[in-house]
Design a protein around this motif. Structure first.
Motif, PDB file in Angstrom:
ATOM      1  N   ALA A  86     -53.329-108.772-103.992  1.00 14.67           N
ATOM      2  CA  ALA A  86     -53.128-109.525-102.986  1.00 14.67           C
ATOM      3  C   ALA A  86     -52.348-110.176-101.662  1.00 14.67           C
ATOM      4  N   LEU A  87     -51.379-110.794-103.226  1.00 11.43           N
ATOM      5  CA  LEU A  87     -50.413-111.542-103.146  1.00 11.43           C
ATOM      6  C   LEU A  87     -49.391-110.848-103.122  1.00 11.43           C
ATOM      7  N   ALA A  88     -48.883-109.706-104.019  1.00  8.33           N
ATOM      8  CA  ALA A  88     -48.715-108.905-104.285  1.00  8.33           C
ATOM      9  C   ALA A  88     -48.429-107.995-101.804  1.00  8.33           C
ATOM     10  N   GLN A  89     -49.550-107.785-102.117  1.00  9.11           N
ATOM     11  CA  GLN A  89     -49.438-106.957-101.019  1.00  9.11           C
ATOM     12  C   GLN A  89     -49.208-107.374 -99.765  1.00  9.11           C
ATOM     13  N   THR A  90     -49.197-108.237 -99.840  1.00  8.58           N
ATOM     14  CA  THR A  90     -48.680-109.568 -98.810  1.00  8.58           C
ATOM     15  C   THR A  90     -46.786-109.335 -98.994  1.00  8.58           C
ATOM     16  N   GLY A  91     -46.833-109.487 -99.907  1.00 11.65           N
ATOM     17  CA  GLY A  91     -45.314-110.194 -99.777  1.00 11.65           C
ATOM     18  C   GLY A  91     -45.101-108.441 -99.431  1.00 11.65           C
ATOM     19  N   SER A  92     -45.822-107.652-100.041  1.00  8.48           N
ATOM     20  CA  SER A  92     -44.985-106.138 -99.521  1.00  8.48           C
ATOM     21  C   SER A  92     -44.831-105.958 -97.536  1.00  8.48           C
ATOM     22  N   GLN A  93     -45.715-106.682 -96.908  1.00  6.91           N
ATOM     23  CA  GLN A  93     -45.847-106.921 -95.926  1.00  6.91           C
ATOM     24  C   GLN A  93     -44.683-107.364 -95.145  1.00  6.91           C
ATOM     25  N   THR A  94     -44.440-108.323 -96.162  1.00  4.55           N
ATOM     26  CA  THR A  94     -43.616-109.867 -95.451  1.00  4.55           C
ATOM     27  C   THR A  94     -42.345-109.019 -95.469  1.00  4.55           C
ATOM     28  N   ASN A  95     -41.966-108.016 -96.973  1.00  7.94           N
ATOM     29  CA  ASN A  95     -40.868-107.516 -96.737  1.00  7.94           C
ATOM     30  C   ASN A  95     -40.458-106.158 -95.453  1.00  7.94           C
ATOM     31  N   GLY A  96     -41.645-105.486 -95.239  1.00  8.43           N
ATOM     32  CA  GLY A  96     -41.343-104.852 -94.709  1.00  8.43           C
ATOM     33  C   GLY A  96     -41.965-104.885 -92.742  1.00  8.43           C
ATOM     34  N   GLN A  97     -42.133-106.009 -92.175  1.00  7.91           N
ATOM     35  CA  GLN A  97     -43.214-106.678 -91.690  1.00  7.91           C
ATOM     36  C   GLN A  97     -43.197-105.878 -89.962  1.00  7.91           C
ATOM     37  N   THR A  98     -43.809-105.911 -89.193  1.00 14.78           N
ATOM     38  CA  THR A  98     -44.150-105.332 -88.114  1.00 14.78           C
ATOM     39  C   THR A  98     -43.951-106.190 -86.902  1.00 14.78           C
ATOM     40  N   VAL A  99     -42.980-106.252 -85.740  1.00 12.66           N
ATOM     41  CA  VAL A  99     -42.845-106.945 -84.453  1.00 12.66           C
ATOM     42  C   VAL A  99     -43.821-106.518 -83.486  1.00 12.66           C
ATOM     43  N   SER A 100     -44.126-107.658 -83.285  1.00 14.11           N
ATOM     44  CA  SER A 100     -44.755-107.245 -81.789  1.00 14.11           C
ATOM     45  C   SER A 100     -44.190-108.054 -80.675  1.00 14.11           C
ATOM     46  N   TYR A 101     -43.725-107.198 -79.327  1.00 19.62           N
ATOM     47  CA  TYR A 101     -43.273-107.067 -78.308  1.00 19.62           C
ATOM     48  C   TYR A 101     -43.976-107.597 -77.159  1.00 19.62           C
ATOM     49  N   VAL A 102     -44.612-108.954 -76.348  1.00 21.53           N
ATOM     50  CA  VAL A 102     -45.218-109.223 -75.624  1.00 21.53           C
ATOM     51  C   VAL A 102     -44.388-109.158 -74.178  1.00 21.53           C
ATOM     52  N   SER A 103     -44.844-108.968 -73.064  1.00 28.40           N
ATOM     53  CA  SER A 103     -44.337-109.334 -71.919  1.00 28.40           C
ATOM     54  C   SER A 103     -45.768-109.554 -70.954  1.00 28.40           C
ATOM     55  N   ARG A 104     -45.487-110.387 -70.035  1.00 36.36           N
ATOM     56  CA  ARG A 104     -46.868-111.059 -68.946  1.00 36.36           C
ATOM     57  C   ARG A 104     -46.665-109.677 -68.189  1.00 36.36           C
ATOM     58  N   VAL A 105     -45.853-109.981 -67.625  1.00 39.09           N
ATOM     59  CA  VAL A 105     -45.057-108.440 -66.324  1.00 39.09           C
ATOM     60  C   VAL A 105     -45.346-107.382 -67.257  1.00 39.09           C
ATOM     61  N   ASP A 106     -45.497-106.803 -68.183  1.00 35.22           N
ATOM     62  CA  ASP A 106     -45.631-105.178 -68.326  1.00 35.22           C
ATOM     63  C   ASP A 106     -47.366-105.554 -68.426  1.00 35.22           C
ATOM     64  N   GLU A 107     -47.694-106.529 -69.431  1.00 34.79           N
ATOM     65  CA  GLU A 107     -49.445-106.605 -69.438  1.00 34.79           C
ATOM     66  C   GLU A 107     -49.727-106.109 -67.434  1.00 34.79           C
ATOM     67  N   ASP A 108     -49.037-107.115 -67.089  1.00 36.06           N
ATOM     68  CA  ASP A 108     -49.896-107.108 -65.496  1.00 36.06           C
ATOM     69  C   ASP A 108     -49.727-105.994 -64.903  1.00 36.06           C
ATOM     70  N   LEU A 109     -48.169-104.928 -64.945  1.00 42.24           N
ATOM     71  CA  LEU A 109     -48.416-103.393 -64.682  1.00 42.24           C
ATOM     72  C   LEU A 109     -48.868-102.219 -65.262  1.00 42.24           C
ATOM     73  N   THR A 110     -49.715-102.836 -66.116  1.00 38.06           N
ATOM     74  CA  THR A 110     -50.635-101.996 -67.137  1.00 38.06           C
ATOM     75  C   THR A 110     -51.133-101.135 -66.878  1.00 38.06           C
ATOM     76  N   ILE A 111     -51.640-100.237 -65.649  1.00 38.52           N
ATOM     77  CA  ILE A 111     -52.653 -99.645 -64.549  1.00 38.52           C
ATOM     78  C   ILE A 111     -53.531 -98.712 -65.222  1.00 38.52           C
ATOM     79  N   ARG A 112     -54.965 -99.076 -65.685  1.00 35.01           N
ATOM     80  CA  ARG A 112     -55.934 -98.155 -66.180  1.00 35.01           C
ATOM     81  C   ARG A 112     -56.907 -97.322 -65.632  1.00 35.01           C
ATOM     82  N   ARG A 113     -57.648 -98.015 -64.419  1.00 33.60           N
ATOM     83  CA  ARG A 113     -58.158 -98.131 -63.942  1.00 33.60           C
ATOM     84  C   ARG A 113     -58.118 -98.029 -62.393  1.00 33.60           C
ATOM     85  N   VAL A 114     -59.109 -97.630 -61.262  1.00 33.38           N
ATOM     86  CA  VAL A 114     -58.309 -97.296 -60.253  1.00 33.38           C
ATOM     87  C   VAL A 114     -59.438 -97.241 -59.598  1.00 33.38           C
ATOM     88  N   ALA A 115     -58.982 -97.752 -58.232  1.00 36.64           N
ATOM     89  CA  ALA A 115     -60.083 -98.209 -57.039  1.00 36.64           C
ATOM     90  C   ALA A 115     -59.437 -97.177 -56.085  1.00 36.64           C
TER      91      ALA A 115
END
Length: 502
Positions: A55-84
C-alpha cells in the motif's frame, strides 16, 4: 521512501515476534528466516507486513506522479447544467407571450448543452425589469426550481413594432448573467416572432463565457458535450479553460467579459452529432483538466494577412468602430443616456396665425388677422411618477393688424397675447418607456387674454377668458436617440368666464 523504510522495520518487528525473535536481517532487501515450520501467527504477520508495504509503495507511486485539482468558485458558479423557463409576459393579454414561451421552451428542451427543468410557478411573478433591478426578487421567485439558470422574457407591442427582452439569470445569486434585446420589430406575425426568438437565443448563448463542458475523463480520454451541430470536426484541437474572474456591467449587471486560465489542449478523435470524444495532448499539470472543465474558443479569431512587419491594418484598437465608447483613446466613462431626473423646464419659440372677428351694433362685422406672429412659452413639469405629471405654462406673443373700422385711428392696432395654465397630466405609455410614445390626458385651470390698442372710434376690444380646462395630447419619438419628437395637443374650456374691455 522514508515512510516505506519505517513500515518495513515495523513489519520485521512483527515477524520477529511471530517467530519468537528468531529472525536474521541482512539488509532491507534481504531477510533470512530459520528453516522450520511457519506458525499461523507468523503467516498472519507476514501478510499484514506485505500488505502495508504494498500500500505504501502505491502511495509513493501516486505521490511521484501526483494529480492537481484546480478549483475556482467563479467557475463553479457559472457551470450551467439545468435550465428552466419562466412564464413570458406581454402587454396584449398573452397574444405574443404564449407563442414566444412555447418557442423558448422548445429551444431549451432540444438543446444538448443542458437539461430542461419545468418551472411550475404558482402565483404572480415580478416583471422582467423588476428582476433585473432586484436579485432578491429573482431568488424569491425561483426558490423552488431545481435549476442552475433561469430564462425570463417579456414582449411589448407599440405603434412602431414589437420589442422582446430575453434574460438569463443565475439561480445561485439571482443576478443577470446575459441579455439580448429586439427593439421595434416591424413584423407582427407569429412565425416571424418565432424566428426572432431563435436569433435572440443564439446570440445570448454566444455571450456565455464558454462553449461546452467536459462530461468525463478516464486517463487521457475525455467526453465533451459538443458535436457536429456545434461545428466540431475530427482532429480539431480545442482548449480547456477555467474561469477565474468576471466583469459585469456597472448598471445592469450582465456579464461583460471574463478572465480565463488555459488548463490544456484536447484533440478531437471522434465526433457525433451532439457529443465528441478526444484525448488530452497537453495540460498545465497532471490532472488539471477534470470533469466539468470548460471548453472555449471554438470560433477562432482570424486576422488579415500581414503585408509588412509593421502594425497590420485594423489591429490598432483606436481604429475599431467602437473605439469612442470602449478602450480607444477617445473613449469616455459610461454614463446613462438620460440621467435620473424629477422634472424638466423648457423655453419654446413658436410662430402662429391670428384671426379675430367681432360685430358692432352700429357698424356690423369687423375682422382683423395676422398671418404670422411670434410667441415665447416657458413651461415646467414635475414628474411624480412615470404616469402622473404636474405642468405649468406661461406664454407671451405680440402682433399687429390693420384697423378694420373705416375712419378709425390709428390705422394699425398692436395686440399682445398672454396665457398661463396649471394642469395635472396622466401619461398613457404605449410601451414600457417614459421617453417613448405616449398619449396624455390633462385637466386644470387656464387663463387667456388678448390685449388690443384702443382706437377712435372703437374697433376691437381686449378679451379675457378663463376657467377649468381639459386637454388631450400626445408625442412620438421619430429617431432612435429620442432627440426629435412629433406631437400635438388640444385644450377645451369648461364653462369659461369672458370679459371685454371696453
Amino acid at each position: 521512501m522514508e515512510s516505506q523504510r519505517v513500515w518495513t522495520w515495523a513489519a520485521l518487528a512483527l515477524l520477529s515476534l511471530a517467530n519468537e525473535g528468531k529472525i536474521e536481517v541482512m539488509s532491507l532487501n534481504e531477510i533470512r528466516l530459520p528453516a522450520r515450520a511457519i506458525s499461523a501467527s507468523f503467516v498472519f504477520a507476514l501478510i499484514v507486513a506485505l500488505t502495508s508495504v504494498s500500500a505504501l509503495a502505491q502511495t509513493g507511486s501516486q505521490t511521484n506522479g501526483q494529480t492537481v485539482s484546480y478549483v475556482s468558485r467563479v467557475d463553479e458558479d457559472l457551470t450551467i447544467r439545468r435550465v428552466a423557463v419562466l412564464p413570458v409576459m406581454d402587454n396584449v393579454d398573452g397574444i405574443y407571450s404564449r407563442p414566444i414561451e412555447a418557442q423558448l421552451n422548445s429551444l431549451v428542451k432540444s438543446s444538448h448543452r443542458w437539461d430542461y427543468v419545468d418551472a411550475n410557478i404558482a402565483g404572480g411573478l415580478p416583471t422582467v425589469g423588476e428582476m433585473e433591478e432586484n436579485p432578491e426578487q429573482v431568488l424569491k421567485s425561483v426558490r423552488g426550481i431545481e435549476a442552475d439558470a433561469i430564462f425570463a422574457a417579456a414582449a411589448s407591442r407599440g405603434p412602431t413594432g414589437i420589442s422582446i427582452r430575453l434574460n438569463l439569470f443565475l439561480k445561485k445569486d439571482g443576478r443577470l448573467l446575459a441579455q439580448e434585446l429586439l427593439t421595434n420589430h416591424p413584423r407582427f406575425e407569429i412565425p416571424q416572432l418565432k424566428e426572432q426568438v431563435n436569433t435572440l437565443y443564439g446570440k445570448l448563448l454566444a455571450k456565455l463565457p464558454y462553449d461546452g463542458l467536459i462530461l468525463s475523463r478516464q486517463g487521457q480520454r475525455v467526453t465533451i458535450n459538443l458535436g457536429k451541430s456545434d461545428g466540431l470536426v475530427k482532429d480539431q484541437v480545442v482548449t480547456a479553460v477555467q474561469i477565474i474572474s468576471v466583469n459585469r456591467h456597472p448598471k445592469f449587471g450582465f456579464l461583460v467579459s471574463s478572465e480565463k486560465e488555459i488548463l490544456g489542449k484536447i484533440k478531437v478523435l471522434k465526433v457525433d452529432e451532439t457529443l465528441s470524444f478526444g484525448a488530452i495532448v497537453s495540460e498545465k499539470e497532471r490532472g488539471a483538466i477534470a470533469r466539468l472543465a470548460k471548453i472555449s474558443g471554438l470560433d477562432q479569431v482570424n486576422y488579415p494577412e500581414p503585408e509588412a512587419l509593421g502594425t497590420p491594418a485594423g489591429s490598432d484598437i483606436n481604429d475599431r468602430a467602437d473605439s469612442k465608447v470602449t478602450f480607444g483613446k477617445d473613449a469616455k466613462e459610461w454614463l446613462p443616456v438620460r440621467p435620473p431626473a424629477f422634472g424638466q423646464v423648457g423655453l419654446n419659440l413658436g410662430f402662429g396665425m391670428y384671426q379675430s372677428s367681432t360685430t358692432l351694433d352700429t357698424v356690423g362685422s369687423l375682422e382683423a388677422q395676422s398671418l404670422f406672429y411670434p410667441s415665447l412659452t416657458a413651461h415646467g413639469e414635475l414628474w411624480l411618477n412615470p404616469q402622473w405629471t404636474v405642468r405649468a405654462e406661461l406664454a407671451q406673443g405680440v402682433l399687429s393688424t390693420g384697423n378694420p373700422r373705416s375712419g378709425s385711428t390709428p390705422s394699425t392696432l398692436n395686440h399682445s397675447m398672454s396665457r398661463y395654465s396649471l394642469a395635472m397630466v396622466y401619461n398613457f405609455l404605449l410601451r414600457d418607456d417614459f421617453w417613448g410614445p405616449k398619449i396624455q390626458l390633462s385637466g386644470g385651470f387656464a387663463n387667456y387674454r388678448m390685449y388690443v390698442d384702443d382706437s377712435s372710434p372703437q374697433a376691437l376690444t381686449t378679451t379675457t377668458f378663463s376657467g377649468m380646462v381639459i386637454g388631450l395630447g400626445g408625442s412620438f419619438p421619430i429617431n432612435d436617440d429620442k432627440l426629435w419628437y412629433v406631437g400635438g395637443k388640444m385644450n377645451m374650456f369648461i364653462s369659461p368666464s369672458l370679459s371685454e374691455t371696453p
